[in-house]
Design an enzyme around this catalytic site. Sequence first.
Site, PDB file in Angstrom:
ATOM      1  N   CYS A 113       0.011  37.047 -18.208  1.00 23.90           N
ATOM      2  CA  CYS A 113       0.148  36.425 -16.883  1.00 23.90           C
ATOM      3  C   CYS A 113      -0.436  35.019 -16.835  1.00 23.90           C
ATOM      4  CB  CYS A 113      -0.463  37.301 -15.797  1.00 23.90           C
ATOM      5  SG  CYS A 113      -2.246  37.461 -15.955  1.00 23.90           S
ATOM      6  N   GLU A 149      -9.141  38.013 -21.407  1.00 24.89           N
ATOM      7  CA  GLU A 149      -9.428  36.582 -21.258  1.00 24.89           C
ATOM      8  C   GLU A 149     -10.620  36.191 -22.124  1.00 24.89           C
ATOM      9  OE1 GLU A 149      -8.538  35.430 -16.798  1.00 24.89           O
ATOM     10  OE2 GLU A 149      -9.762  37.223 -16.878  1.00 24.89           O
ATOM     11  N   HIS A 157      -2.805  19.885 -11.745  1.00 28.92           N
ATOM     12  CA  HIS A 157      -1.885  19.738 -10.612  1.00 28.92           C
ATOM     13  C   HIS A 157      -0.584  19.076 -11.039  1.00 28.92           C
ATOM     14  CE1 HIS A 157      -4.332  21.348  -7.619  1.00 28.92           C
ATOM     15  NE2 HIS A 157      -4.979  20.287  -7.198  1.00 28.92           N
TER      16      HIS A 157
HETATM   17  C1  PEP Z   1      -5.754  33.255 -16.838  1.00 29.22           C
HETATM   18  O1  PEP Z   1      -6.949  33.007 -17.068  1.00 29.22           O
HETATM   19  O2  PEP Z   1      -4.832  33.035 -17.656  1.00 29.22           O
HETATM   20  C2  PEP Z   1      -5.357  33.815 -15.535  1.00 29.22           C
HETATM   21  C3  PEP Z   1      -4.116  34.202 -15.301  1.00 29.22           C
HETATM   22  O3  PEP Z   1      -6.325  33.863 -14.569  1.00 29.22           O
HETATM   23  P1  PEP Z   1      -6.720  32.568 -13.677  1.00 29.22           P
HETATM   24  O4  PEP Z   1      -5.805  31.451 -14.048  1.00 29.22           O
HETATM   25  O5  PEP Z   1      -6.594  32.988 -12.262  1.00 29.22           O
HETATM   26  O6  PEP Z   1      -8.138  32.362 -14.131  1.00 29.22           O
HETATM   27 MG    MG Z   2      -8.485  33.738 -15.682  1.00 28.94          MG
END
Ligand code: PEP
Ligand code: MG
Length: 541
Positions: free
Chosen positions: A474, A403, A186
């Site tokens: 992302c 991921e 946060h």
């Molecule tokens: C990530 O894992 O980098 C991602 C964008 O997904 P989240 O943060 O929603 O797990």
């Molecule tokens: Mg993720």
Amino acid sequence: MSQKQVLQGIGVGSRAVRAEVFRLTARRALPAPLKSASTPAEEAQTLSQAISSLEATYAEKIASASGNLKEILEAQSALGTDSELFESAVQHCEGGWNASTAIQMAMNEFRELLSGADGEFGERVADLDEIVYRLVQILQGHVEEIDLPTSGQVIVVATDLTPMDTVAFTDVVAGVITEKGGPTSHTAIVCRARDIPALVACADASTLKSGQIVMLDPDNSQAIIDGELSSSSGNWWDNLTPHASSLIPVMANIGSVEDAHKVSSAQGVGLLRTELFFLNRNTAPTLQEQITLYSSILAAGPEGEIIVRTLDAGSDKPIPFLGIAQEENPALGVRGQRVAAVAPDFYRDQLTAIAAAATEVIATGKEITVSVMAPMIATVEEARTFATQARNAGLARVGIMIEIPSIIPVIGQLRGVIDFVSVGTNDLSQYLFAADRVNSGVAHLLNPWEPALLATLEEIARSCKAASIKTGVCGEAASDPLLAVVLAGLGFDSVSASPSSVSNVSAALSYVSMSLATDVARAARSGATAHEAKTAARKTL
Ligand code: PEP
Ligand code: MG
């Protein structure tokens, strides 16, 4: 000349600042468990009053907050006033415990459910701690507020900060240094959104004393005691000449209609986190509810490509209607796209609803292309299954998130199966380094400048190019303007940043040519540590 003391951490933002340290006092320890001399009904009544008082405090803070911070506070307030939580605490009161012990016990049960969660969901563990702390303070009758100086400039130093703490921040706060927290904590999210330079996961923060002068240099992920600001302490791109447009498209990560409205300058949406709509639902949404929801997002968001991610949930994420069993190790369990096998109706409806919403909004004349991607894909077989289901639902452009490291060596076999990948560096780091995203004790391993992560990103970009698969990033890494330049130089086709970072990332990418970005990426890859990688990248500009 004596050596200046340098403190390392993970930088947030790119502007360096120099100011006096203002240490926040450490929080009091929570009281030990205590049986009550009053009746369970009286303890429950005391707790109920404390919750009402906390709700009123949140309402006041929410009224003076905006953007991400407001959303975080609203979520915390909802969590603190959750009726299931209250009922569970009342049961502990009935076991003879006093109100502050009962709420701690109830929260511990909730915490166990969430402790393996990741990213913004995992932050809910920190939210729980914050709510318990505030409620216990109210129950004990000593509510502490941050008492910042009213003039001058300070760098706030603390073990960690909660969103409620940051509401009190005025223009006096020039920077923040925390011992705990990580790149997705946060503190990092709020500081990034409020353009407050920060250094999180700074192990030596505890050595800083009020009154010391510190130069906080987030770009180099360090703070220097008595350090001077260099002449180039503004944004690094300020000294370069801008090009007409961003080197690669900068899209936005969104999770609400409000976010969608905020990102009109983005070149599309690189990640729509659909699970954020269903976190507190006990019943599955109907197909029509989903269509209405996605249509409202698509109508509110920017034009261009909109990448909708299918539900990224699991037993570690509190989506009650999925009815998934509790797990020993949820981060490695039934989460992400794996949930589709146990909740096939929801996923089938979700793909149908995304396609229907796209048709509805495109019919209004809005120029969007709606793509869909699956989170947490580990094998080619999973990618094939998802791609077939998505295309059968009428969605033409299909992608997966990278991921989980196991998919990287087999990217070549995804040729013709999917159209694009989007790298989720938050989870990729977690699984690559075996470091829990929400455990600040291992946050230093989640630094997106870690050489092994950069090498992995390079490999992904290269393998995807060879397989004619488009690439984007992302994860939070793409919200760092300098790292976004590295990603462009490594060969990624686009980046997707958090709403508050879109303008800085776009600005940075408008000042570099592809040949400069390639040099910056090469320099970053030469570093043997995260610090060396970032310093080398920065020096190239
Ligand atoms: C990530 O894992 O980098 C991602 C964008 O997904 P989240 O943060 O929603 O797990
Ligand atoms: Mg993720």
